[in-house]
Design an enzyme around this catalytic site. Structure first.
Site, PDB file in Angstrom:
ATOM      1  N   SER A  28      21.121  28.622   7.736  1.00  0.00           N
ATOM      2  CA  SER A  28      22.083  28.314   8.802  1.00  0.00           C
ATOM      3  C   SER A  28      21.828  26.922   9.341  1.00  0.00           C
ATOM      4  O   SER A  28      20.669  26.506   9.474  1.00  0.00           O
ATOM      5  CB  SER A  28      21.915  29.347   9.934  1.00  0.00           C
ATOM      6  OG  SER A  28      22.751  29.024  11.041  1.00  0.00           O
ATOM      7  N   GLY A  61      30.555  33.250  12.574  1.00  0.00           N
ATOM      8  CA  GLY A  61      30.434  33.074  14.023  1.00  0.00           C
ATOM      9  C   GLY A  61      31.760  32.839  14.711  1.00  0.00           C
ATOM     10  O   GLY A  61      32.295  33.723  15.388  1.00  0.00           O
ATOM     11  N   ARG A  99      26.820  17.714  21.998  1.00  0.00           N
ATOM     12  CA  ARG A  99      28.152  18.189  21.614  1.00  0.00           C
ATOM     13  C   ARG A  99      29.171  17.440  22.457  1.00  0.00           C
ATOM     14  O   ARG A  99      29.337  17.690  23.643  1.00  0.00           O
ATOM     15  CB  ARG A  99      28.257  19.692  21.839  1.00  0.00           C
ATOM     16  CG  ARG A  99      27.242  20.456  20.998  1.00  0.00           C
ATOM     17  CD  ARG A  99      27.399  21.943  21.137  1.00  0.00           C
ATOM     18  NE  ARG A  99      26.230  22.627  20.605  1.00  0.00           N
ATOM     19  CZ  ARG A  99      25.899  23.870  20.917  1.00  0.00           C
ATOM     20  NH1 ARG A  99      26.659  24.568  21.749  1.00  0.00           N
ATOM     21  NH2 ARG A  99      24.820  24.413  20.403  1.00  0.00           N
ATOM     22  N   HIS A 116      23.381  26.420  12.262  1.00  0.00           N
ATOM     23  CA  HIS A 116      23.858  26.769  13.599  1.00  0.00           C
ATOM     24  C   HIS A 116      25.342  26.395  13.760  1.00  0.00           C
ATOM     25  O   HIS A 116      25.762  25.920  14.812  1.00  0.00           O
ATOM     26  CB  HIS A 116      23.000  26.074  14.668  1.00  0.00           C
ATOM     27  CG  HIS A 116      22.869  26.860  15.945  1.00  0.00           C
ATOM     28  ND1 HIS A 116      21.726  27.525  16.311  1.00  0.00           N
ATOM     29  CD2 HIS A 116      23.755  27.100  16.943  1.00  0.00           C
ATOM     30  CE1 HIS A 116      21.909  28.124  17.472  1.00  0.00           C
ATOM     31  NE2 HIS A 116      23.130  27.892  17.880  1.00  0.00           N
ATOM     32  N   GLY A 149      30.808  28.392   8.036  1.00  0.00           N
ATOM     33  CA  GLY A 149      32.069  28.114   7.365  1.00  0.00           C
ATOM     34  C   GLY A 149      32.636  29.244   6.530  1.00  0.00           C
ATOM     35  O   GLY A 149      33.562  29.016   5.744  1.00  0.00           O
ATOM     36  N   ARG A 167      26.256  22.941  15.054  1.00  0.00           N
ATOM     37  CA  ARG A 167      26.334  22.703  16.501  1.00  0.00           C
ATOM     38  C   ARG A 167      25.128  21.957  17.048  1.00  0.00           C
ATOM     39  O   ARG A 167      25.166  21.456  18.163  1.00  0.00           O
ATOM     40  CB  ARG A 167      26.474  24.044  17.232  1.00  0.00           C
ATOM     41  CG  ARG A 167      27.763  24.750  16.895  1.00  0.00           C
ATOM     42  CD  ARG A 167      27.755  26.215  17.329  1.00  0.00           C
ATOM     43  NE  ARG A 167      27.927  26.439  18.741  1.00  0.00           N
ATOM     44  CZ  ARG A 167      29.071  26.358  19.394  1.00  0.00           C
ATOM     45  NH1 ARG A 167      30.173  26.022  18.743  1.00  0.00           N
ATOM     46  NH2 ARG A 167      29.150  26.616  20.684  1.00  0.00           N
ATOM     47  N   TYR A 194      14.743  33.901  21.008  1.00  0.00           N
ATOM     48  CA  TYR A 194      14.088  32.612  20.739  1.00  0.00           C
ATOM     49  C   TYR A 194      12.612  32.720  21.092  1.00  0.00           C
ATOM     50  O   TYR A 194      12.181  33.651  21.765  1.00  0.00           O
ATOM     51  CB  TYR A 194      14.695  31.512  21.630  1.00  0.00           C
ATOM     52  CG  TYR A 194      16.183  31.385  21.579  1.00  0.00           C
ATOM     53  CD1 TYR A 194      16.800  30.532  20.678  1.00  0.00           C
ATOM     54  CD2 TYR A 194      17.004  32.109  22.446  1.00  0.00           C
ATOM     55  CE1 TYR A 194      18.183  30.397  20.641  1.00  0.00           C
ATOM     56  CE2 TYR A 194      18.384  31.991  22.415  1.00  0.00           C
ATOM     57  CZ  TYR A 194      18.972  31.126  21.511  1.00  0.00           C
ATOM     58  OH  TYR A 194      20.336  30.990  21.469  1.00  0.00           O
ATOM     59  N   ASP A 248      16.326  26.890  15.288  1.00  0.00           N
ATOM     60  CA  ASP A 248      16.898  25.538  15.194  1.00  0.00           C
ATOM     61  C   ASP A 248      17.575  25.125  16.502  1.00  0.00           C
ATOM     62  O   ASP A 248      18.483  24.316  16.514  1.00  0.00           O
ATOM     63  CB  ASP A 248      17.898  25.463  14.033  1.00  0.00           C
ATOM     64  CG  ASP A 248      19.066  26.439  14.193  1.00  0.00           C
ATOM     65  OD1 ASP A 248      19.093  27.181  15.198  1.00  0.00           O
ATOM     66  OD2 ASP A 248      19.938  26.472  13.305  1.00  0.00           O
ATOM     67  N   LYS A 307      16.210  32.527  11.632  1.00  0.00           N
ATOM     68  CA  LYS A 307      17.553  31.911  11.531  1.00  0.00           C
ATOM     69  C   LYS A 307      17.450  30.399  11.699  1.00  0.00           C
ATOM     70  O   LYS A 307      16.794  29.916  12.629  1.00  0.00           O
ATOM     71  CB  LYS A 307      18.459  32.493  12.617  1.00  0.00           C
ATOM     72  CG  LYS A 307      19.873  31.926  12.650  1.00  0.00           C
ATOM     73  CD  LYS A 307      20.760  32.728  13.585  1.00  0.00           C
ATOM     74  CE  LYS A 307      22.201  32.263  13.567  1.00  0.00           C
ATOM     75  NZ  LYS A 307      22.433  31.089  14.417  1.00  0.00           N
ATOM     76  N   ASP A 366      24.963  31.728   6.839  1.00  0.00           N
ATOM     77  CA  ASP A 366      26.167  31.570   7.667  1.00  0.00           C
ATOM     78  C   ASP A 366      26.631  30.126   7.612  1.00  0.00           C
ATOM     79  O   ASP A 366      25.946  29.240   7.097  1.00  0.00           O
ATOM     80  CB  ASP A 366      25.972  32.087   9.101  1.00  0.00           C
ATOM     81  CG  ASP A 366      25.114  31.181   9.987  1.00  0.00           C
ATOM     82  OD1 ASP A 366      24.987  29.973   9.728  1.00  0.00           O
ATOM     83  OD2 ASP A 366      24.574  31.712  10.987  1.00  0.00           O
ATOM     84  N   GLN A 379      19.190  38.895  18.646  1.00  0.00           N
ATOM     85  CA  GLN A 379      18.752  37.509  18.391  1.00  0.00           C
ATOM     86  C   GLN A 379      18.171  36.901  19.658  1.00  0.00           C
ATOM     87  O   GLN A 379      18.770  36.916  20.720  1.00  0.00           O
ATOM     88  CB  GLN A 379      19.950  36.678  17.897  1.00  0.00           C
ATOM     89  CG  GLN A 379      19.632  35.211  17.693  1.00  0.00           C
ATOM     90  CD  GLN A 379      19.972  34.363  18.916  1.00  0.00           C
ATOM     91  OE1 GLN A 379      21.060  34.487  19.455  1.00  0.00           O
ATOM     92  NE2 GLN A 379      19.044  33.513  19.351  1.00  0.00           N
TER      93      GLN A 379
HETATM   94  C1  FMN Z   1      30.435  29.766  20.453  1.00  0.00           C
HETATM   95  C2  FMN Z   1      29.203  29.937  19.624  1.00  0.00           C
HETATM   96  C3  FMN Z   1      28.040  30.379  20.230  1.00  0.00           C
HETATM   97  C4  FMN Z   1      26.874  30.532  19.474  1.00  0.00           C
HETATM   98  N1  FMN Z   1      25.758  31.025  20.069  1.00  0.00           N
HETATM   99  C5  FMN Z   1      24.651  31.271  19.324  1.00  0.00           C
HETATM  100  C6  FMN Z   1      23.511  31.865  19.909  1.00  0.00           C
HETATM  101  O1  FMN Z   1      23.503  32.222  21.088  1.00  0.00           O
HETATM  102  N2  FMN Z   1      22.440  32.053  19.103  1.00  0.00           N
HETATM  103  C7  FMN Z   1      22.431  31.711  17.778  1.00  0.00           C
HETATM  104  O2  FMN Z   1      21.437  31.910  17.094  1.00  0.00           O
HETATM  105  N3  FMN Z   1      23.507  31.143  17.208  1.00  0.00           N
HETATM  106  C8  FMN Z   1      24.608  30.938  17.940  1.00  0.00           C
HETATM  107  N4  FMN Z   1      25.714  30.392  17.338  1.00  0.00           N
HETATM  108  C9  FMN Z   1      25.680  30.050  15.905  1.00  0.00           C
HETATM  109  C10 FMN Z   1      26.110  31.251  15.032  1.00  0.00           C
HETATM  110  O3  FMN Z   1      25.152  32.273  15.060  1.00  0.00           O
HETATM  111  C11 FMN Z   1      26.286  30.849  13.565  1.00  0.00           C
HETATM  112  O4  FMN Z   1      25.111  30.232  13.107  1.00  0.00           O
HETATM  113  C12 FMN Z   1      27.473  29.911  13.307  1.00  0.00           C
HETATM  114  O5  FMN Z   1      28.530  30.161  14.205  1.00  0.00           O
HETATM  115  C13 FMN Z   1      27.946  30.097  11.882  1.00  0.00           C
HETATM  116  O6  FMN Z   1      28.950  29.209  11.578  1.00  0.00           O
HETATM  117  P1  FMN Z   1      30.529  29.567  11.640  1.00  0.00           P
HETATM  118  O7  FMN Z   1      30.896  29.535  13.084  1.00  0.00           O
HETATM  119  O8  FMN Z   1      31.141  28.455  10.858  1.00  0.00           O
HETATM  120  O9  FMN Z   1      30.754  30.914  11.017  1.00  0.00           O
HETATM  121  C14 FMN Z   1      26.884  30.233  18.081  1.00  0.00           C
HETATM  122  C15 FMN Z   1      28.068  29.803  17.490  1.00  0.00           C
HETATM  123  C16 FMN Z   1      29.219  29.658  18.230  1.00  0.00           C
HETATM  124  C17 FMN Z   1      30.477  29.213  17.546  1.00  0.00           C
END
Ligand code: FMN
Length: 369
Positions: free
Chosen positions: A260, A316, A173, A262, A295, A265, A138, A166, A238, A293, A136
């Site tokens: 997603s 995640g 945050r 994210h 939850g 976040r 950007y 995204d 994504k 993705d 993954q």
């Molecule tokens: C600590 C953390 C770091 C993350 N870093 C990235 C990242 O570097 N790139 C990305 O595309 N998504 C990142 N994500 C988002 C995850 O790919 C994913 O979209 C998300 O965690 C899914 O939700 P969930 O945590 O409820 O399963 C991150 C998520 C978390 C919790």
């Protein structure tokens, strides 16, 4: 906790137990970094609770002696319909970081999504596993860097490129701001790019988000066209949350998309991913594989997402919980529990294969009078 350390007192029996144990084991600011989301975290809560508003419609006497959980994603067989979402800095949960994650994914027979923001160099992670892995990255302001990342992933043997679309602007945050969270060093960038990211990270909101200074907020669909000419690897978009963007993915020849937000976040007050999945899947049509993705914590969540149009799902935050519990073994244990829940849901709804899970399996859960 190291892989040889004894397990903690509570034996986790579901993913929420792993979360509680991680909260006890991880440094508070690191746990908050993983757990947290943008501003009021409204979308974080909704993304999780939305699954509770979907009911299952079980069928009986389906004649299945067992359930086959395997499926294919981009032509690759995986043994379970869930995959590991790209997520930055696994060393915050375990010293082996992404190496432990890679071993766990291979043992479970599923895809590991590795972010460019990993805490172990992408080549080392690739060398650690013979399992399926997607890289993954950007659209960076520096298109040379964009290309270089993709070429490194190609050379290392990654099977697809996930483009996160995204995260082109800083998010707010508030847990990180209050904790004065210090972003962990990332290892895939040159010192110059790292310094650029760091300098930008000090501005506006100190969200700890790696992509702040490097990502190009002005990227557009033309960049997808460009990247397609630069690599033969399949492209997965994504961060898709609307039918409009799903249709554009199909139009621009994207191979897969991940519904997603994210993990809530970046942008707060969007809908839950499971809520927008049906419209996205309908617009993507047959040309683009759809994943989701956000939850995913229970086997029923996985099955509901498949019923509503996902070919597979990612999770995640639970990666960090599993790693924190016991490195690679801990994450495998977490995935075994999720796998058993998916299997039980399939058997008890009369679905013996992933392909047999369709929209007739779900209905809106009416509010109780
Ligand atoms: C600590 C953390 C770091 C993350 N870093 C990235 C990242 O570097 N790139 C990305 O595309 N998504 C990142 N994500 C988002 C995850 O790919 C994913 O979209 C998300 O965690 C899914 O939700 P969930 O945590 O409820 O399963 C991150 C998520 C978390 C919790």
């Amino acid at each position: 906790m190291t892989e040889s350390a004894p397990p903690p007192m509570m034996e986790p029996i579901n993913l929420f137990d792993f979360e509680k144990l991680a909260e006890q084991a991880m440094a508070p600011a690191e746990f908050d970094y993983v757990a947290g989301a943008a501003t009021d975290e409204l979308t974080l809560r909704r993304t999780r609770s939305a699954y509770e508003h979907i009911a299952l419609r079980p069928r009986i006497l389906a004649g299945n002696a067992s359930a086959d959980l395997s499926t294919t994603v981009l032509g690759q067989r995986i043994e379970v319909p869930f995959m590991l979402a790209p997520s930055g800095g696994h060393k915050r949960a375990h010293p082996d970081g992404e190496l432990a994650t890679a071993r766990a994914a291979e043992r479970m027979g599923t895809v590991m999504g590795l972010t460019a923001n990993s805490s172990v160099p992408l080549e080392d992670v690739a060398a650690e596993t013979g399992g399926p892995k997607w890289f993954q990255t950007y659209f960076y302001r520096d298109r040379e860097l964009t290309l270089e990342m993709v070429k490194r992933a190609e050379a290392a043997g990654f099977g697809a490129v996930i483009l996160t679309l995204d995260a082109h602007w800083p998010s707010k945050r508030e847990r990180n701001i209050r904790n004065k969270y210090k972003r962990r060093a990332r290892v895939n960038y040159t010192a110059e790019h790292e310094a650029q990211a760091e300098a930008n990270a000090r501005s506006m909101f100190d969200s700890g988000q790696a992509s702040r200074g490097l990502n190009d907020p002005a990227a557009s669909w033309a960049d997808i066209e460009w990247l397609k000419t630069a690599t033969d690897l399949p492209l997965v978009a994504k961060g898709i949350m609307t039918s409009e963007d799903a249709a554009l993915c199909a139009e621009h020849g994207v191979d897969g998309l991940i519904v997603s937000n994210h993990g809530a976040r970046n942008l707060d007050t969007t809908l839950a991913t499971i809520e927008v999945l049906p419209e996205v899947a309908a617009a993507a049509g047959e040309r683009v594989e759809v994943y989701l993705d956000g939850g995913i914590r229970r086997g029923t969540d996985v099955v509901k997402a498949i019923a509503l149009g996902a070919k597979g799902v990612f999770f995640g935050r639970p990666i960090f919980w599993g790693l924190s519990y016991g490195g690679s073994d801990g994450l495998v244990r977490l995935m075994e529990i999720l796998r058993d829940e998916v299997e039980s849901t399939m058997m008890l709804t009369g679905r013996g294969t992933i392909d047999s899970i369709d929209a007739s399996l779900v209905a809106p859960m009416p509010a109780l009078a």
